[in-house]
Design an enzyme around this catalytic site. Structure first.
Site, PDB file in Angstrom:
ATOM      1  N   ASP A 290       0.875  -1.149   0.096  1.00 14.83           N
ATOM      2  CA  ASP A 290       0.131   0.174   0.147  1.00 14.83           C
ATOM      3  C   ASP A 290       0.839   1.217   0.047  1.00 14.83           C
ATOM      4  O   ASP A 290       0.711   2.488   0.510  1.00 14.83           O
ATOM      5  CB  ASP A 290      -1.067  -0.087   1.114  1.00 14.83           C
ATOM      6  CG  ASP A 290      -2.107   0.831   0.903  1.00 14.83           C
ATOM      7  OD1 ASP A 290      -2.235   1.572  -0.065  1.00 14.83           O
ATOM      8  OD2 ASP A 290      -2.542   1.306   2.066  1.00 14.83           O
ATOM      9  N   CYS A 325      -2.549   7.287   5.997  1.00 19.08           N
ATOM     10  CA  CYS A 325      -2.989   7.365   4.853  1.00 19.08           C
ATOM     11  C   CYS A 325      -2.357   6.442   3.941  1.00 19.08           C
ATOM     12  O   CYS A 325      -2.380   6.338   2.534  1.00 19.08           O
ATOM     13  CB  CYS A 325      -2.908   8.582   4.134  1.00 19.08           C
ATOM     14  SG  CYS A 325      -1.436   9.438   3.959  1.00 19.08           S
TER      15      CYS A 325
END
Length: 407
Positions: A290, A325
């Site tokens: 990610d 995030c």
């Protein structure tokens, strides 16, 4: 690679190889970019290798596959609208330095015009010295829950108001898409999931407030993956475990393996949560980074999609907040951290970054394995799973100083 190069037979010896769930003391043979069966060479062709490579007791594993990566090295796939190809090339080239031989560029929730500009310019392609292979695009949003948006801009989140037509209007093209993350509780999601699966596009559930029943319905309609388990979904509850409950559900098709991504960067997922996931459903566990544009960059403020992100103490936050995030970890580090945190075997740690992601995309006959006829994409590792060199189609595309060398 020229026709002459394709016929070159390479023997990798003095090595350990990961094959069929075991680490074996065997030679690895490569020709025409693929793993070959040495028995046919010995008994049928009766030829010797053109090149023999002493691996110095290195462990040879299939190359790492990253199904969820938003960018890196200053490039953000979602925000980089004007220099799409240049950005993709830069990340693909740098990823081989971390053992990644294939990846899925991932786009987060964005306005429709962003998808229309970017998607046609990210095409599937084979890897090589120019960088890792592109397996297809992972679209993460915008059909997600506003309640679990994470770093996704809420003003761009959409519903399936027109069913599958909403998806087509939003993206414009699905030609090079291989994986779509959506919230299965959205109205009309079942028909969208079925249609995506008909087009051989894998569906992942995530950024969602779905309960277990809604997750099971999605799986029965064809969904087969869970996006970054534990993150951006309802927390486990004993009366309704939510999407996490899919790991042990008895309401899904017999024999179907639910795969799930997990970020083992030491930040997003607590070691105890990694252990719970691994011990509950090890065969479905897929390591993903990610990673965002800040991967490989120094501390400071950077851009991710519609947001500014801030690097503080090696962690990425939405600027001015304490909301994580994305990750800045690279895959080889995730493999080592996962092994250390869970106490799993070397085989399990490596297969979570190789075989399992390949199975997620149904490409395990050619990727994520060292079986005969598979693509010769692999890494050489030391005993601590540190990267020594990266190979794509049997060619060395990256080597650290003092790494494996031709004899």
């Amino acid at each position: 690679m020229s026709q002459k190069d394709k016929q070159i037979l390479k023997q990798f010896y003095n090595c350990w190889i990961l094959r069929d769930g075991k680490i074996l003391k065997e030679d690895l043979w490569v020709r025409d970019g693929r793993i070959v069966n040495p028995e046919k060479i010995f008994y049928d062709e009766k030829i010797k290798p053109n090149i023999s490579i002493d691996c110095n007791e290195a462990l040879i594993s299939p190359g790492y596959i990253d199904l969820q990566i938003n960018g890196g090295f200053g490039v953000d796939f979602t925000h980089n609208v004007d220099n799409v190809q240049e950005g993709i090339n830069k990340v693909a080239k740098k990823l081989i330095e971390f053992g990644v031989t294939s990846f899925c560029p991932t786009l987060v929730t964005s306005p429709s015009e962003t998808y229309h500009k970017i998607l046609p310019n990210i095409k599937k392609r084979n890897g090589g010295k120019h960088g890792a292979s592109i397996l297809g695009i992972h679209l993460e949003g915008p059909f997600i829950s506003p309640s679990k948006k994470g770093a996704h801009p809420e003003n761009c989140i959409k519903q399936f108001d027109k069913g599958f037509k909403s998806l087509i209007e939003m993206y414009g093209t699905l030609e090079n898409v291989c994986l779509v993350t959506l919230a299965p509780e959205l109205p009309n999601a079942p028909t969208v999931i079925k249609e995506l699966c008909k087009r051989n596009i894998k569906v992942s559930v995530g950024h969602s407030i779905a309960n277990l029943h809604e997750g099971e319905e999605a799986v029965n309609n064809g969904a087969s993956f869970i996006t970054h388990l534990f993150n951006a979904m309802l927390p486990f509850h004993h009366r309704d475990p939510g999407l996490v409950g899919l790991l042990t559900s008895d309401k899904i098709p017999s024999g179907k393996i639910i795969h799930y991504g997990i970020i083992a960067d030491g930040i997003h997922t607590h070691p105890a949560a990694l252990r719970i996931a691994h011990r509950t459903h090890p065969e479905g566990l897929v390591l993903v980074t990610d990673a965002l544009s800040a991967l490989g960059l120094e501390e400071g403020v950077h851009q991710l999609g519609q947001f500014k992100i801030e690097m503080r103490s090696g962690r990425a936050y939405i600027a001015g907040t304490d909301t994580l995030c994305g990750s800045t970890a690279e895959m080889s580090k995730c493999v080592r951290h996962f092994k250390e945190a869970t106490g799993c075997s070397v085989v399990e740690a490596l297969e979570a970054a190789t075989l399992h992601p390949a199975k997620t995309l149904d490409i395990d006959k050619v990727k994520g394995t060292l079986n005969f006829e598979a693509d010769a994409d692999f890494v050489m590792l030391d005993q601590k799973l540190n990267l020594l060199s990266t190979w794509i189609s049997g060619e060395c595309v990256y080597s650290i100083p003092n790494g494996a060398r031709n004899s």
